[in-house]
Design an enzyme around this catalytic site. Structure first.
Site, PDB file in Angstrom:
ATOM      1  N   ARG A   1       0.814  -1.232   0.000  1.00 26.11           N
ATOM      2  CA  ARG A   1       0.000   0.000   0.000  1.00 26.11           C
ATOM      3  C   ARG A   1       0.838   1.268   0.000  1.00 26.11           C
ATOM      4  O   ARG A   1       0.468   2.277   0.591  1.00 26.11           O
ATOM      5  CB  ARG A   1      -0.962   0.037   1.202  1.00 26.11           C
ATOM      6  CG  ARG A   1      -2.069  -0.965   1.166  1.00 26.11           C
ATOM      7  CD  ARG A   1      -2.973  -0.832  -0.053  1.00 26.11           C
ATOM      8  NE  ARG A   1      -3.769  -2.030  -0.170  1.00 26.11           N
ATOM      9  CZ  ARG A   1      -3.354  -3.143  -0.760  1.00 26.11           C
ATOM     10  NH1 ARG A   1      -2.175  -3.181  -1.355  1.00 26.11           N
ATOM     11  NH2 ARG A   1      -4.114  -4.198  -0.803  1.00 26.11           N
TER      12      ARG A   1
ATOM     13  N   GLU B   1      -5.276   4.124   5.941  1.00 23.96           N
ATOM     14  CA  GLU B   1      -4.969   3.821   4.541  1.00 23.96           C
ATOM     15  C   GLU B   1      -5.269   5.002   3.613  1.00 23.96           C
ATOM     16  O   GLU B   1      -4.475   5.306   2.735  1.00 23.96           O
ATOM     17  CB  GLU B   1      -5.722   2.573   4.065  1.00 23.96           C
ATOM     18  CG  GLU B   1      -5.245   2.177   2.684  1.00 23.96           C
ATOM     19  CD  GLU B   1      -6.083   1.106   2.024  1.00 23.96           C
ATOM     20  OE1 GLU B   1      -6.029  -0.030   2.451  1.00 23.96           O
ATOM     21  OE2 GLU B   1      -6.780   1.434   1.047  1.00 23.96           O
TER      22      GLU B   1
ATOM     23  N   SER C   1     -11.059   0.197   2.826  1.00 25.72           N
ATOM     24  CA  SER C   1     -10.432  -0.080   4.122  1.00 25.72           C
ATOM     25  C   SER C   1      -9.910   1.217   4.719  1.00 25.72           C
ATOM     26  O   SER C   1      -9.186   1.956   4.054  1.00 25.72           O
ATOM     27  CB  SER C   1      -9.255  -1.045   3.951  1.00 25.72           C
ATOM     28  OG  SER C   1      -9.717  -2.254   3.408  1.00 25.72           O
TER      29      SER C   1
HETATM   30  C1  LIG Z   1     -15.601   0.734  -1.705  1.00 29.97           C
HETATM   31  C2  LIG Z   1     -14.104   0.872  -1.850  1.00 29.97           C
HETATM   32  C3  LIG Z   1     -13.305  -0.253  -2.000  1.00 29.97           C
HETATM   33  C4  LIG Z   1     -11.914  -0.123  -2.136  1.00 29.97           C
HETATM   34  N1  LIG Z   1     -11.160  -1.246  -2.286  1.00 29.97           N
HETATM   35  C5  LIG Z   1      -9.822  -1.144  -2.427  1.00 29.97           C
HETATM   36  C6  LIG Z   1      -9.009  -2.330  -2.580  1.00 29.97           C
HETATM   37  O1  LIG Z   1      -9.502  -3.445  -2.620  1.00 29.97           O
HETATM   38  N2  LIG Z   1      -7.668  -2.163  -2.705  1.00 29.97           N
HETATM   39  C7  LIG Z   1      -7.078  -0.927  -2.692  1.00 29.97           C
HETATM   40  O2  LIG Z   1      -5.844  -0.871  -2.816  1.00 29.97           O
HETATM   41  N3  LIG Z   1      -7.806   0.184  -2.566  1.00 29.97           N
HETATM   42  C8  LIG Z   1      -9.163   0.119  -2.428  1.00 29.97           C
HETATM   43  N4  LIG Z   1      -9.910   1.253  -2.263  1.00 29.97           N
HETATM   44  C9  LIG Z   1      -9.249   2.557  -2.219  1.00 29.97           C
HETATM   45  C10 LIG Z   1      -9.259   3.310  -3.568  1.00 29.97           C
HETATM   46  O3  LIG Z   1     -10.270   2.866  -4.399  1.00 29.97           O
HETATM   47  C11 LIG Z   1      -7.953   3.182  -4.323  1.00 29.97           C
HETATM   48  O4  LIG Z   1      -6.889   3.657  -3.540  1.00 29.97           O
HETATM   49  C12 LIG Z   1      -7.976   3.967  -5.648  1.00 29.97           C
HETATM   50  O5  LIG Z   1      -6.826   3.675  -6.390  1.00 29.97           O
HETATM   51  C13 LIG Z   1      -8.085   5.475  -5.453  1.00 29.97           C
HETATM   52  O6  LIG Z   1      -8.317   6.028  -6.728  1.00 29.97           O
HETATM   53  P1  LIG Z   1      -8.964   7.450  -6.907  1.00 29.97           P
HETATM   54  O7  LIG Z   1      -8.858   7.803  -8.351  1.00 29.97           O
HETATM   55  O8  LIG Z   1     -10.315   7.474  -6.322  1.00 29.97           O
HETATM   56  O9  LIG Z   1      -7.956   8.354  -6.077  1.00 29.97           O
HETATM   57  P2  LIG Z   1      -8.297   9.617  -5.144  1.00 29.97           P
HETATM   58  O10 LIG Z   1      -9.029   9.146  -3.947  1.00 29.97           O
HETATM   59  O11 LIG Z   1      -8.919  10.696  -5.938  1.00 29.97           O
HETATM   60  O12 LIG Z   1      -6.841  10.059  -4.702  1.00 29.97           O
HETATM   61  C14 LIG Z   1      -6.072   9.247  -3.831  1.00 29.97           C
HETATM   62  C15 LIG Z   1      -4.657   9.840  -3.730  1.00 29.97           C
HETATM   63  O13 LIG Z   1      -4.000   9.717  -4.981  1.00 29.97           O
HETATM   64  C16 LIG Z   1      -3.642  11.008  -5.485  1.00 29.97           C
HETATM   65  N5  LIG Z   1      -3.844  10.965  -6.940  1.00 29.97           N
HETATM   66  C17 LIG Z   1      -4.966  10.566  -7.607  1.00 29.97           C
HETATM   67  N6  LIG Z   1      -4.734  10.610  -8.933  1.00 29.97           N
HETATM   68  C18 LIG Z   1      -3.462  11.055  -9.093  1.00 29.97           C
HETATM   69  C19 LIG Z   1      -2.646  11.312 -10.222  1.00 29.97           C
HETATM   70  N7  LIG Z   1      -3.069  11.133 -11.478  1.00 29.97           N
HETATM   71  N8  LIG Z   1      -1.375  11.773 -10.008  1.00 29.97           N
HETATM   72  C20 LIG Z   1      -0.907  11.970  -8.761  1.00 29.97           C
HETATM   73  N9  LIG Z   1      -1.639  11.740  -7.652  1.00 29.97           N
HETATM   74  C21 LIG Z   1      -2.901  11.275  -7.825  1.00 29.97           C
HETATM   75  C22 LIG Z   1      -4.542  11.997  -4.771  1.00 29.97           C
HETATM   76  O14 LIG Z   1      -3.956  13.276  -4.707  1.00 29.97           O
HETATM   77  C23 LIG Z   1      -4.650  11.329  -3.416  1.00 29.97           C
HETATM   78  O15 LIG Z   1      -3.485  11.623  -2.674  1.00 29.97           O
HETATM   79  C24 LIG Z   1     -11.310   1.163  -2.132  1.00 29.97           C
HETATM   80  C25 LIG Z   1     -12.118   2.303  -1.966  1.00 29.97           C
HETATM   81  C26 LIG Z   1     -13.507   2.152  -1.831  1.00 29.97           C
HETATM   82  C27 LIG Z   1     -14.353   3.380  -1.691  1.00 29.97           C
END
Ligand SMILES: Cc1cc2nc3c(=O)[nH]c(=O)nc-3n(C[C@H](O)[C@H](O)[C@H](O)COP(=O)(O)OP(=O)(O)OC[C@H]3O[C@@H](n4cnc5c(N)ncnc54)[C@H](O)[C@@H]3O)c2cc1C
Length: 346
Positions: free
Chosen positions: A156, A338, A233
């Site tokens: 992670r 996380e 999580s």
């Molecule tokens: C229901 C649910 C289930 C989930 N299950 C999992 C799982 O099984 N495994 C897991 O690992 N995660 C899980 N997650 C967490 C999440 O989905 C992941 O971490 C996902 O990759 C976040 O993507 P996002 O585009 O929504 O990022 P955001 O939430 O928009 O951003 C997260 C971070 O990344 C940065 N960021 C986003 N895009 C960029 C970019 N292009 N360049 C630089 N920085 C960037 C943001 O600034 C922030 O710091 C889950 C979340 C939910 C709500």
């Protein structure tokens, strides 16, 4: 512009400025302009791993909305713009007969965020298939192609997490050209599929099984399911050395009885990963636990903290602290958050 409307947990106050970047040049321009004016920048993907303060963000939020998928099928090479929907990328790879992402089905958010915390589930992590990550380096102004081995991937985490120095522009994956999945590594998934750990089945079957398992745990976003209004999580599974594990085992036996066995997974280097959910439950915080201010533990998964509709970020963080302190007092283990915390601390 309330950030609550852009986060899956539905929390977060206003952004001072908000820019949607639909192309890579627009994304670069927005970041360069904000950096030149000294404005704090928050890069926003799908908002599924973000907890933003009730006060909001006093800077420029740049929403990544870039699109584009380039497929070199013969070599199993898939290059995806940062703004592509992650689950659509997984679905397409499976449909194209490319294996290596199938266990990452149903995870919300955008492709560009997957390297940030080395997204993983059910025995796969993106670090296993990422060939390179293209980034804009905000400190030098350069566009770099960073090969997998220089991304600093860990459980992670990666070199991209936390610092904010890099904006991910695209991610390239090298996948196996086969309709069969990668070997199934996760016992619960193998059980669901009726196979043994290490077996390979059709990727389409793995994808369906993963989504079914995730839905049961409230881990697939569904507006009709209030347990999915979360960031997934909330706590990382702690990785313990032998001495820390022995202390947890002693505390667990004292609290739950002499036959208690602490579940664990091998984490390499003589260390083990202990499920945070197990510790949280044994510390007295069960599924559905709600202290009464709108934030609660999911009724389907102990590790997910949920906004029941009336929560504030302050209330969510108070619940998170209560759980962290309870686990610390009971087991001596310090749980880490996380999601990325913006304007708040655990
Ligand atoms: C229901 C649910 C289930 C989930 N299950 C999992 C799982 O099984 N495994 C897991 O690992 N995660 C899980 N997650 C967490 C999440 O989905 C992941 O971490 C996902 O990759 C976040 O993507 P996002 O585009 O929504 O990022 P955001 O939430 O928009 O951003 C997260 C971070 O990344 C940065 N960021 C986003 N895009 C960029 C970019 N292009 N360049 C630089 N920085 C960037 C943001 O600034 C922030 O710091 C889950 C979340 C939910 C709500």
């Amino acid at each position: 512009m309330r950030l609550a409307d852009y986060t899956t947990i539905g929390l977060g106050g206003p952004a001072r400025d908000f820019v949607r970047a639909g192309t890579t040049p627009e994304l670069l321009e927005a970041v360069r302009a904000a950096d030149a004016s000294g404005e704090p920048v928050l890069i926003l993907g799908g908002g599924s791993n973000l907890v933003v303060a009730d006060e909001g963000f006093g800077g420029t939020v740049i929403q990544v909305a870039t699109r584009g998928v380039h497929l070199d099928h013969g070599h199993g090479l898939v290059t995806v713009a940062a703004g592509e929907d992650w689950d659509a990328v997984v679905a397409r790879s499976v449909a194209e007969g490319l294996a290596g992402l199938e266990c990452l089905s149903g995870i919300p958010g955008l492709a560009g965020a997957t390297p940030i915390q080395n997204v993983g589930a059910y025995g796969q992590e993106v670090s296993q298939t990422i060939a390179q990550v293209q980034v804009f380096d905000r400190t030098t102004g350069e566009i770099l192609n960073i090969p997998n081995e220089h991304c600093g991937f860990g459980y992670r985490t990666s070199m991209f997490r936390g610092v904010g120095a890099f904006v991910v522009l695209s991610v390239s994956f090298r996948l196996a050209v086969q309709t069969r999945s990668a070997p199934v590594r996760y016992a619960e998934l193998a059980d669901t599929l009726g196979v043994s750990v290490g077996d390979q089945v059709e990727s389409t079957e793995v994808r369906a099984a993963v989504i079914e398992l995730r839905q049961r745990k409230g881990m697939v976003i569904d507006p009709a399911d209030p347990d999915t209004r979360s960031v997934g999580s909330f706590f990382v599974n702690p990785v313990l050395d032998a001495a820390a594990l022995a202390a947890v085992e002693a505390a667990a036996r004292a609290r739950c009885g002499p036959q208690t066995r602490v579940p664990r997974f091998d984490a390499g280097d003589g260390r083990v990963k202990v499920p945070a959910a197990w510790l949280i439950e044994r510390a007295g915080f069960g599924k559905g636990y709600h202290p009464g201010d709108g934030a609660r533990i999911s009724a389907k998964h102990t590790l997910a903290l949920v906004n029941s509709g009336s929560a504030s970020t302050a209330g969510l963080m108070a619940l998170a602290r209560q759980i962290r302190d309870g686990v610390q007092d009971t087991f001596g283990v310090s749980l880490a958050a996380e999601p990325v915390l913006v304007g708040v601390e655990l």
